[in-house]
Scaffold this active site. Structure first.
Site, PDB file in Angstrom:
ATOM      1  N   HIS A 128      34.435  69.797  21.222  1.00 58.70           N
ATOM      2  CA  HIS A 128      34.548  69.275  22.594  1.00 58.70           C
ATOM      3  C   HIS A 128      34.164  70.344  23.607  1.00 58.70           C
ATOM      4  CE1 HIS A 128      37.142  66.168  20.604  1.00 58.70           C
ATOM      5  NE2 HIS A 128      36.401  65.407  21.388  1.00 58.70           N
ATOM      6  N   ALA A 130      30.498  71.824  26.198  1.00 58.65           N
ATOM      7  CA  ALA A 130      29.430  71.321  27.064  1.00 58.65           C
ATOM      8  C   ALA A 130      28.219  70.834  26.277  1.00 58.65           C
ATOM      9  CB  ALA A 130      29.006  72.415  28.053  1.00 58.65           C
ATOM     10  N   HIS A 168      32.751  63.206  30.589  1.00 60.51           N
ATOM     11  CA  HIS A 168      33.762  62.386  29.910  1.00 60.51           C
ATOM     12  C   HIS A 168      34.812  63.199  29.144  1.00 60.51           C
ATOM     13  CE1 HIS A 168      31.434  63.215  26.297  1.00 60.51           C
ATOM     14  NE2 HIS A 168      32.415  62.697  25.582  1.00 60.51           N
ATOM     15  N   ASP A 169      34.518  64.451  28.802  1.00 57.99           N
ATOM     16  CA  ASP A 169      35.476  65.281  28.067  1.00 57.99           C
ATOM     17  C   ASP A 169      35.770  66.590  28.796  1.00 57.99           C
ATOM     18  OD1 ASP A 169      36.373  63.882  25.824  1.00 57.99           O
ATOM     19  OD2 ASP A 169      34.589  64.376  24.639  1.00 57.99           O
ATOM     20  N   ASP A 278      29.375  58.442  22.831  1.00 60.83           N
ATOM     21  CA  ASP A 278      30.433  59.409  22.519  1.00 60.83           C
ATOM     22  C   ASP A 278      30.599  59.616  21.017  1.00 60.83           C
ATOM     23  OD1 ASP A 278      32.520  61.186  23.020  1.00 60.83           O
ATOM     24  OD2 ASP A 278      34.030  59.612  23.137  1.00 60.83           O
ATOM     25  N   GLN A 329      34.651  61.972   7.354  1.00 63.49           N
ATOM     26  CA  GLN A 329      33.454  61.344   7.913  1.00 63.49           C
ATOM     27  C   GLN A 329      33.232  59.934   7.380  1.00 63.49           C
ATOM     28  OE1 GLN A 329      31.611  62.508  10.525  1.00 63.49           O
ATOM     29  NE2 GLN A 329      33.353  63.899  10.535  1.00 63.49           N
TER      30      GLN A 329
END
Length: 402
Positions: A128, A130, A168-169, A278, A329
């Protein structure tokens, strides 16, 4: 010229860790803006600025010419822009979509705001950070170009979609909501344990928008509407609301009652597009997808280590001894990603992009299953009892047919 300016201007970002307190971050930021603005006026600053080599500028510029391609390598782009992928990408996309002209945005103010957003991401987070925000923004740009959606979008829709993707994060702490709740973090109390992180991302974004005065020239009712819609988009990324959005999307598609001339329906599809962007990592090329998978699991494991250190119950997916990357995953793809992207493909009408994403998703899932079987075989050869971890056995026994 715009791309060159943006790349040059963007590279004035300070390297290394920024102070932990917001005031320090802002002070350093404004110092940098001051030097950058002097540079633009042709005044050589006293403090030397490291600028990208022309070869790197050329490669970054070439990549931006292909920003609408699904195989866009955001990791390479981040290296070519000296860690400024989010600012450079957004400057370019705002220009490409005509948003600077349409909303009469000041370029220096836009850049200032984008630097604020980029710096509020934590570079020490494996996932999380940039670069994730830039990756989501690039995916959002691809989705906004899908004919079914593009034919109805207004400049406001496009700006909201890109801003929400970029922010958004923002200021994500690298731990999830349950961790904040059980450690009685002040944000959990502030937002009453509901969409804690998403509310924080939204409020932080609004604070930076106001501080930068990017939209200060627009009528108050317009900026208020933008702020509220940004909140609605960012809050939609809460994974706990996944089923809510899927049920609603399925209903619209089954009833064929989406009217994209209607602002409300367009906004809903922007929410779906952002949700897809996302979590689109499993739909990327294997080399990119695998990197993202390893990064997100590293972040999970760090949380698990923290929980163990403070004698807290280790959260699901955060125990490195039990939760393997392949099993995490496969579960994520099966229960979260596939249902959403199959509906998205139904909405777009099986476009080349949607088919490409679903093909990557199925191939990547097969790769993880192969790796899981190899782990299973290896653990059996090392453990004569033939025991495997609960998460591995559970994943292997599930019906994984897409």
């Amino acid at each position: 010229p715009w791309v060159s300016w943006c790349l040059l201007f963007t590279d004035t970002a300070l390297s290394g860790e920024i102070g932990t307190k917001k005031k320090v971050k802002r002070l350093l930021s404004f110092q940098r803006y001051f030097h950058a603005s002097r540079l633009l006026r042709g005044i050589v600053p006293q403090a030397s600025l490291y600028l990208l080599d022309e070869d790197y500028l050329g490669q970054a510029r070439h990549m931006l010419s292909k920003v609408g391609m699904w195989d866009f390598d955001i990791f390479l782009f981040d290296r070519l822009t000296n860690g400024n992928s989010l600012v450079t990408l957004l400057c370019h996309l705002f220009n490409v979509h005509g948003l600077i002209h349409h909303f009469q945005l000041d370029m220096v103010t836009l850049h200032r705001f984008l630097v604020m957003v980029q710096e509020d991401y934590h570079s020490q987070n494996p996932y999380h950070n940039a670069v994730h925000a830039a990756d989501v923004t690039q995916a959002m740009h691809c989705y906004l170009r899908e004919p079914k959606l593009a034919n109805f979008l207004t400049p406001s829709d496009i700006m909201l979609g890109l801003l929400a993707a970029a922010a958004h994060d923002v200021d994500h702490p690298g731990v999830n909501q349950p961790f904040l709740i059980k450690t009685k973090h002040h944000l959990a109390s502030l937002y009453q344990n509901v969409s804690v992180l998403e509310n924080h991302h939204w409020r932080s974004t609004i604070g930076m928008l106001r501080e930068s005065r990017l939209l200060a020239h627009l009528p108050k009712e317009v900026t208020q509407d933008i702020e509220q819609q940004l909140g609605s988009l960012i809050l939609a990324t809460d994974i706990n609301r996944q089923n809510e959005f899927l049920v609603r999307l399925k209903s619209h598609l089954d009833n064929q009652d989406l009217r994209l001339e209607d602002a409300q329906d367009r906004h809903f599809m922007l929410q779906i597009a952002l949700k897809c962007a996302d979590i689109c990592n499993p739909c990327r090329l294997w080399d990119l997808s695998k990197q993202w998978s390893e990064r997100v699991c590293e972040e999970f494991y760090r949380q698990g280590d923290l929980e163990q250190k403070f004698d807290l119950e280790i959260s699901p997916l955060c125990n490195q001894q039990k939760d393997t990357i392949p099993s995490i995953q496969i579960g994520f793809m099966t229960y979260i990603v596939e249902p959403l992207f199959e509906r998205w493909a139904q909405f777009t009408g099986d476009t080349p992009l949607s088919e490409n994403m679903l093909n990557h998703l199925r191939r990547n899932k097969a790769q993880w299953r192969s790796l899981l079987h190899k782990q299973h075989s290896s653990s059996r050869s090392n453990d004569h009892s033939g025991q495997v971890t609960g998460s591995q056995e559970q994943t292997l026994n599930k019906d994984e047919t897409p």
